[in-house]
Design a protein around this motif. Structure first.
Motif, mmCIF file in Angstrom:
data_model
loop_
_atom_site.group_PDB
_atom_site.id
_atom_site.type_symbol
_atom_site.label_atom_id
_atom_site.label_comp_id
_atom_site.label_asym_id
_atom_site.label_seq_id
_atom_site.Cartn_x
_atom_site.Cartn_y
_atom_site.Cartn_z
ATOM 1 N N PRO A 19 0.683 -1.423 -0.086
ATOM 2 C CA PRO A 19 -0.006 -0.156 0.137
ATOM 3 C C PRO A 19 0.862 1.569 -0.073
ATOM 4 O O PRO A 19 2.098 1.102 0.323
ATOM 5 C CB PRO A 19 -0.660 -0.112 1.338
ATOM 6 C CG PRO A 19 0.021 -0.508 2.659
ATOM 7 C CD PRO A 19 0.786 -2.215 1.569
ATOM 8 N N SER A 20 0.542 2.507 -0.543
ATOM 9 C CA SER A 20 1.050 4.293 -0.459
ATOM 10 C C SER A 20 1.113 3.586 1.357
ATOM 11 O O SER A 20 -0.078 4.020 1.621
ATOM 12 C CB SER A 20 0.241 4.467 -1.662
ATOM 13 O OG SER A 20 0.683 5.895 -1.351
ATOM 14 N N PRO A 21 2.257 4.782 1.600
ATOM 15 C CA PRO A 21 1.761 5.082 2.845
ATOM 16 C C PRO A 21 0.940 6.850 2.826
ATOM 17 O O PRO A 21 0.802 7.217 4.351
ATOM 18 C CB PRO A 21 3.319 5.589 2.862
ATOM 19 C CG PRO A 21 4.311 5.541 1.776
ATOM 20 C CD PRO A 21 3.388 4.958 0.644
ATOM 21 N N LEU A 22 0.784 7.382 1.280
ATOM 22 C CA LEU A 22 -0.229 8.635 0.842
ATOM 23 C C LEU A 22 -1.622 8.270 1.132
ATOM 24 O O LEU A 22 -2.089 9.231 1.602
ATOM 25 C CB LEU A 22 -0.141 8.711 -0.251
ATOM 26 C CG LEU A 22 2.374 9.531 -0.243
ATOM 27 C CD1 LEU A 22 2.007 9.931 -1.165
ATOM 28 C CD2 LEU A 22 2.674 10.319 1.167
ATOM 29 N N VAL A 23 -2.063 6.826 1.061
ATOM 30 C CA VAL A 23 -3.456 6.810 1.039
ATOM 31 C C VAL A 23 -3.843 6.641 2.634
ATOM 32 O O VAL A 23 -3.710 5.930 3.304
ATOM 33 C CB VAL A 23 -3.755 5.670 0.633
ATOM 34 C CG1 VAL A 23 -5.344 5.217 -0.245
ATOM 35 C CG2 VAL A 23 -3.064 5.740 -0.850
ATOM 36 N N ALA A 24 -4.759 7.358 2.538
ATOM 37 C CA ALA A 24 -4.958 7.678 4.232
ATOM 38 C C ALA A 24 -6.841 6.910 5.112
ATOM 39 O O ALA A 24 -6.382 6.057 5.473
ATOM 40 C CB ALA A 24 -5.861 9.028 4.827
ATOM 41 N N ASN A 25 -7.411 6.355 3.744
ATOM 42 C CA ASN A 25 -7.766 5.239 4.005
ATOM 43 C C ASN A 25 -8.429 4.065 3.058
ATOM 44 O O ASN A 25 -9.150 4.088 2.509
ATOM 45 C CB ASN A 25 -9.731 6.253 3.330
ATOM 46 C CG ASN A 25 -10.650 5.798 3.705
ATOM 47 O OD1 ASN A 25 -11.384 5.126 4.675
ATOM 48 N ND2 ASN A 25 -11.863 5.661 3.073
ATOM 49 N N PHE A 26 -7.518 3.787 3.199
ATOM 50 C CA PHE A 26 -6.519 2.219 3.071
ATOM 51 C C PHE A 26 -7.143 1.331 4.194
ATOM 52 O O PHE A 26 -5.887 1.217 4.701
ATOM 53 C CB PHE A 26 -5.836 1.912 1.809
ATOM 54 C CG PHE A 26 -5.697 1.035 1.333
ATOM 55 C CD1 PHE A 26 -6.514 0.424 0.460
ATOM 56 C CD2 PHE A 26 -4.979 0.067 2.177
ATOM 57 C CE1 PHE A 26 -6.076 -0.798 -0.532
ATOM 58 C CE2 PHE A 26 -4.195 -1.369 1.101
ATOM 59 C CZ PHE A 26 -5.481 -1.525 -0.160
ATOM 60 N N PRO A 27 -7.385 -0.040 4.045
ATOM 61 C CA PRO A 27 -8.289 0.189 3.151
ATOM 62 C C PRO A 27 -10.198 0.527 4.316
ATOM 63 O O PRO A 27 -10.003 0.753 5.254
ATOM 64 C CB PRO A 27 -8.964 -1.383 3.090
ATOM 65 C CG PRO A 27 -8.311 -2.207 4.588
ATOM 66 C CD PRO A 27 -7.325 -1.280 4.545
ATOM 67 N N ARG A 28 -11.053 1.424 2.983
ATOM 68 C CA ARG A 28 -12.387 1.388 4.561
ATOM 69 C C ARG A 28 -13.095 0.537 4.476
ATOM 70 O O ARG A 28 -13.718 -0.172 3.979
ATOM 71 C CB ARG A 28 -12.572 1.986 3.191
ATOM 72 C CG ARG A 28 -13.536 1.602 2.341
ATOM 73 C CD ARG A 28 -14.167 2.473 0.656
ATOM 74 N NE ARG A 28 -14.897 2.049 0.138
ATOM 75 C CZ ARG A 28 -14.752 0.941 -1.103
ATOM 76 N NH1 ARG A 28 -13.154 0.829 -0.782
ATOM 77 N NH2 ARG A 28 -15.484 0.544 -1.346
ATOM 78 N N VAL A 29 -13.322 1.293 5.702
ATOM 79 C CA VAL A 29 -14.786 -0.201 6.517
ATOM 80 C C VAL A 29 -16.109 -0.328 5.017
ATOM 81 O O VAL A 29 -15.713 0.849 4.726
ATOM 82 C CB VAL A 29 -15.246 1.340 7.811
ATOM 83 C CG1 VAL A 29 -16.322 0.074 8.017
ATOM 84 C CG2 VAL A 29 -13.979 1.522 9.161
#
Length: 302
Positions: free
Chosen positions: A178-188
């Motif tokens: 995963p990218s460290p820049l994606v804040a909502n991974f994975p989403r609920v």
């Protein structure tokens, strides 16, 4: 003469392939705890980790009794596999020794069948990695320094290094991190997939063929309540309540992958589930995104 041998091998491959396809069609609907079998190559980053622990030797050196430990893992690159730390600490000193472990890559079988052994020989003759069975030794185990089994398996993550590079093959491929820049991974609520050789019923043993199960990402707040869990920012929960679906003994270290953009991306590593009712509660995974700096520090320096 060489052409005749190659033609004979190819003919046998076709026959065995037809027999295997005919014999496994009805098995595809067999269920694990809510899961099903899948074909070899569908999840090319999945690794089976197996330790052979010798318990008795004849004359002090010839092994005559042993048992096996099993965990799942996920291929990060040609030399490194990510898995759970508790795989190497929960069974005494034998599980902590790299020389006792090997990784099986590009397979769905717990053990190679006679047909798979034959295909491996044919793959060597034809120099075709897609037919090969890959069993590679382990030369290093690196546990996260914060791992603590007494604190609900906090920092339950480990890296193991293969003794030789994994092959180039359509059936053996690394997973995307995963990218460290994606804040909502994975989403609920997002549907993700985990797979491994875990038991099909609570208290059962590992299965002979890997299975996959789709699980939604579960609310971290509710999951923390179920397990009285802290530091939920470094964990993921996925699964259901009371749906007879979940991970089971033997799935430890197996990957949880979710779609990110157009590709599957590694989200978690199986850490633990409810001891007595794994099919009735969500499972807890180590959140891979939280450990990217540590992963990179090991993979890029050792």
């Amino acid at each position: 003469m060489r052409f005749s041998r190659v033609f004979f091998c190819l003919s046998l491959v076709l026959v065995l392939g037809s027999l295997a396809a005919a014999g496994t069609t009805h098995n595809r609907q067999k269920r694990t705890i809510g899961g099903q079998e899948f074909e070899r190559g569908r999840w090319p980053w999945l690794a089976l980790l197996r330790a052979t622990i010798v318990t008795e030797r004849l004359f002090g050196f010839l092994p005559i009794r042993h048992y096996h430990l099993y965990c799942g893992g996920v291929l990060l690159n040609r030399r490194w596999i990510l898995t759970a730390a508790h795989c190497f600490t929960e069974d005494g000193s034998g599980g902590a020794q790299p020389g006792n472990w090997e990784a099986r890559l590009g397979t769905v079988s717990l053990r190679s069948s006679p047909g798979e052994h034959f295909l491996n020989i044919v793959g060597q003759l034809l120099d075709d990695n897609n037919l090969r069975q890959w069993e590679i030794g382990i030369d290093r185990i690196v546990l996260h320094p914060g791992y603590n089994s007494s604190n609900l398996f906090s920092d339950d993550v480990a890296l193991i290094r293969l003794s030789e590079p994994a092959p180039h093959s359509s059936r053996v491929q690394p997973i995307s991190l995963p990218s460290p820049l994606v804040a909502n991974f994975p989403r609920v609520g997002q549907m993700c997939t985990t797979k491994g050789w875990g038991c099909t019923t609570n208290g059962g043993s590992v299965v002979s063929r890997a299975r996959e199960v789709q699980l939604p990402i579960y609310s971290p707040q509710l999951c923390s309540l179920h397990f009285a869990m802290t530091n939920s920012n470094k964990r993921l929960c996925a699964g259901y309540r009371n749906r007879n679906i979940g991970v089971c003994n033997g799935d430890s270290g197996s990957p949880l992958v979710c779609m990110s953009g157009s590709q599957y991306t590694l989200a978690g590593i199986v850490s633990f589930a409810s001891r007595h009712r794994p099919e009735s509660f969500p499972a807890v995974f180590t959140r891979v995104q939280a450990y990217l700096p540590w992963i990179n520090s090991i993979v890029n320096t050792l």
